[in-house]
Design an enzyme around this catalytic site. Structure first.
Site, short mmCIF file in Angstrom:
data_model
loop_
_atom_site.label_atom_id
_atom_site.label_comp_id
_atom_site.label_asym_id
_atom_site.label_seq_id
_atom_site.Cartn_x
_atom_site.Cartn_y
_atom_site.Cartn_z
N TRP A 239 -22.93 -15.07 -8.34
CA TRP A 239 -21.69 -14.48 -7.95
C TRP A 239 -21.96 -13.25 -7.09
CZ3 TRP A 239 -18.58 -10.36 -8.76
CH2 TRP A 239 -17.24 -10.60 -9.03
N GLU B 171 2.95 -5.97 -8.24
CA GLU B 171 3.44 -6.19 -9.60
C GLU B 171 3.33 -4.95 -10.49
OE1 GLU B 171 1.52 -8.13 -7.81
OE2 GLU B 171 1.97 -10.25 -8.10
N THR C 67 5.48 -10.02 -2.96
CA THR C 67 4.04 -10.07 -2.67
C THR C 67 3.88 -10.64 -1.26
OG1 THR C 67 3.88 -12.31 -3.55
CG2 THR C 67 3.48 -10.51 -5.10
N LYS D 32 -19.23 -17.54 -4.58
CA LYS D 32 -20.01 -18.19 -5.63
C LYS D 32 -21.15 -18.92 -4.98
CE LYS D 32 -16.07 -18.53 -8.60
NZ LYS D 32 -14.86 -18.70 -7.80
P1 ADP Z 1 -1.53 -8.32 -1.22
O1 ADP Z 1 -2.84 -7.63 -0.92
O2 ADP Z 1 -1.70 -9.76 -1.56
O3 ADP Z 1 -0.48 -7.99 -0.25
P2 ADP Z 1 -0.81 -6.26 -2.97
O4 ADP Z 1 -0.42 -5.46 -1.82
O5 ADP Z 1 0.04 -6.32 -4.16
O6 ADP Z 1 -1.00 -7.73 -2.57
O7 ADP Z 1 -2.27 -5.84 -3.32
C1 ADP Z 1 -2.81 -5.87 -4.59
C2 ADP Z 1 -4.26 -6.16 -4.54
O8 ADP Z 1 -4.95 -5.26 -3.68
C3 ADP Z 1 -4.94 -5.97 -5.88
O9 ADP Z 1 -4.75 -7.10 -6.69
C4 ADP Z 1 -6.38 -5.78 -5.47
O10 ADP Z 1 -7.01 -7.02 -5.20
C5 ADP Z 1 -6.26 -5.05 -4.17
N1 ADP Z 1 -6.47 -3.62 -4.38
C6 ADP Z 1 -5.57 -2.66 -4.56
N2 ADP Z 1 -6.14 -1.45 -4.66
C7 ADP Z 1 -7.48 -1.66 -4.57
C8 ADP Z 1 -8.63 -0.81 -4.59
N3 ADP Z 1 -8.53 0.49 -4.72
N4 ADP Z 1 -9.84 -1.39 -4.47
C9 ADP Z 1 -9.97 -2.72 -4.32
N5 ADP Z 1 -8.94 -3.57 -4.26
C10 ADP Z 1 -7.70 -3.04 -4.39
#
Ligand code: ADP
Length: 540
Positions: free
Chosen positions: A445, A333, A188, A440
């Protein structure tokens, strides 16, 4: 008594994918932008041969089964060969995100215990800075030939990829092993604490890639040419490097050139029909098309995800340029895609705007995954399009435990995503926010995503981001960041008036900051943590 089926049992392994492409679609092309500029062109048969040669070379480096091999690389043909050679031979492909902070990069390479790291020449300065801190790495390999491999001060033995594979046979017996064995590892981004590793199995990747090819997801076939803009260094480029060879689709790899002009040129010259990437990429592509009055000739559909795709941008692609947008959701994940837009015949009668509004949500769980939303006590909330709670996911390619993690993050067998969502009666999920980005205010929200989408619908706005800023009375209030389109003179009052007509009064941001650009991270997402650091003080 339930009988056992009388079918053959073969493990689902990634070596089968590349060998299938080599034998069934041996002449289908892979076109790849070299890091030093020119386009390189060969076939799946050639790719498989070179992957086998690399598998021999890795054996010769003396890596033991199951060791990790790192990559710091763009989407290109050598990286693809590395994907197959490493996983296929029973090693673990650890894709490193070069945009991680160097300290975090050192952390993930050491945590994964990478024994070899292959990198593109672009990242030579990065390698120079980190190599001394990665004691387990016994070989650094530049993904280039001798001419294009830079010398790295302080690193005596930088191998070059072409010399490394040259002496080896193009025949290789891929080993057979349990399909649950680890194939790839991705960390991550580590916005909160150290990055955490998701260790994908062969089975998980093969199943995800199979589903990716189905009409419900990306609909890949041997009639397609697919260009993954989404990086191979993060979340397996949404498994397109596996799905395309399964389907026999031509694969077009853009290398380091991800700007609108380069992508457009590649899409046109290689007759690309399908693409995939984060919204910021599509934004720069559309800006290029608009500025130069261009049209797509062959592009049919694009998958978008990673962050929310604003409805206004969906409308541009779908209604003005005739490119179908499929909006998916997933995270490190979840191996790759877990939900995807699914428009049915019943939506044909809707107006384009109503259809685009459905696409602006993140879609239905694809086969192989299930989703639900829960309240703070873990109780399942109704699928009524109104209730919102934490999104939970489970399925064949969802993480059960982090790499070297001591305890399981699962709750009753479901993975808690940290995203806040709604699900409607049709099963369509809508991400409302990441729980850490939710604003918030006065016990209520505000969805930062909704506000951003409303702001980018203004014709003078190129990009928008909203963060919550501490407020003495309301707890938090929204602060809006705007990047204007070139030559536009948008001012604060105008954008606030525009928003007042579109969102509840108490949602209207307290202030607007105009920036030249927004901080964008390694995966093309706006880094709200950076904005918070700089602007997240206190509103008075
Ligand atoms: P990070 O952004 O922390 O690098 P990831 O690449 O694993 O982690 O991204 C996952 C996160 O990206 C999801 O938990 C969600 O918050 C966001 N995400 C992924 N696809 C979408 C989408 N289509 N619309 C909104 N948020 C999204």
């Amino acid at each position: 008594m339930i009988q056992t089926g009388l079918m053959m049992e073969q493990p689902l392994l990634l070596s089968e994918v590349i060998e299938h492409a080599a034998t069934q679609y041996g002449d289908v092309e892979i076109v790849s932008r070299e890091t030093h500029g020119p386009l390189f062109r060969y076939t799946y048969a050639d790719c498989a041969k070179r992957a086998r040669k690399l598998a021999h070379a890795l054996d010769q480096l003396g890596l033991s089964a199951g060791s990790a091999v790192g990559s710091i690389a763009w989407n290109n043909h050598r990286h693809l060969e590395v994907y197959y050679a490493v996983s296929g031979s029973g090693l673990v492909m650890h894709t490193c995100n070069p945009r991680l902070h160097p300290q975090q990069l050192v952390y993930v390479i050491n945590h994964a215990e990478d024994e070899v790291v292959l990198f593109d020449a672009t990242f030579a300065p990065l390698v120079k800075g980190i190599a001394a801190h990665c004691p387990k790495v016994k070989a650094w390999v530049c993904l280039a030939d001798a001419t294009n491999t830079p010398a790295i001060e302080g690193l005596a033995h930088v191998l070059n990829y072409e010399d490394l594979i040259a002496p080896h046979s193009e025949h290789y017996e891929w080993p057979a092993f349990d399909e649950r064995s680890a194939a790839a590892l991705c960390y991550t981004s580590g916005t909160t604490g150290d990055p955490k590793g998701a260790l994908y199995s062969h089975r998980a990747i093969v199943l995800n890639a199979l589903v990716l090819c189905t009409p419900a997801v990306l609909a890949l076939s041997s009639r397609d040419a697919v260009l993954p803009v989404v990086p191979m260094f993060h979340i397996n480029a949404w498994c397109i490097p596996y799905g395309a060879p399964m389907a026999g689709a031509k694969l077009v790899l853009p290398g380091p050139r991800l700007d609108g002009a380069s992508l457009y040129e590649l899409m046109e010259s290689e007759c690309v029909t399908v693409s995939a990437g984060v919204p910021t990429i599509w934004l720069s592509l559309i800006q290029h098309l608009e500025a130069h009055k261009l049209r797509f000739t062959t592009m049919r559909r694009t998958a978008v995800g990673g962050s929310a795709m604003p409805q206004s941008l969906i409308a541009k692609f779908a209604d003005e340029y005739g490119v179908e947008v499929r909006h998916g959701w997933g995270m490190t994940e979840t191996t790759a895609v877990a939900t995807m837009t699914s428009l049915a015949g019943k939506h044909d009668a809707l107006s384009p705007a109503d259809r685009d509004a459905i696409v602006a949500r993140q879609g239905k769980a694809v086969f192989g995954t299930q989703i639900k939303i829960v309240d703070e006590n873990g109780r399942t909330l109704p699928r009524d399009g109104t209730a919102q709670g934490e999104l939970m996911v489970r399925g064949h390619w969802i993480l059960a435990r982090y790499f070297k993690g001591e305890s399981s993050p699962l709750q009753d067998g479901w993975f808690p995503t940290g995203d806040v969502a709604r699900i409607d009666a049709d099963g369509v999920m809508q991400i409302r926010d990441r729980s850490k980005d939710v604003i918030k205010t006065g016990g209520e929200w505000i969805s930062s995503i909704d506000l951003e989408n409303a702001a980018v619908a203004h014709p003078a706005v190129a990009m928008a981001a909203v963060i919550g800023v501490k407020h003495p009375k309301w707890d938090e209030r929204p602060l809006l960041f705007i990047v204007r389109k070139p030559g536009q003179a948008l001012e604060k009052n105008e954008i606030l008036a525009f928003l007042t007509e579109r969102v509840a009064k108490w949602w209207v941001p307290d202030d607007v900051v105009f920036l030249e650009s927004l901080p964008v991270g390694g995966t093309g997402k706006v880094q709200k943590s950076d904005l918070r650091k700089q602007y997240g003080g206190v509103f008075c």
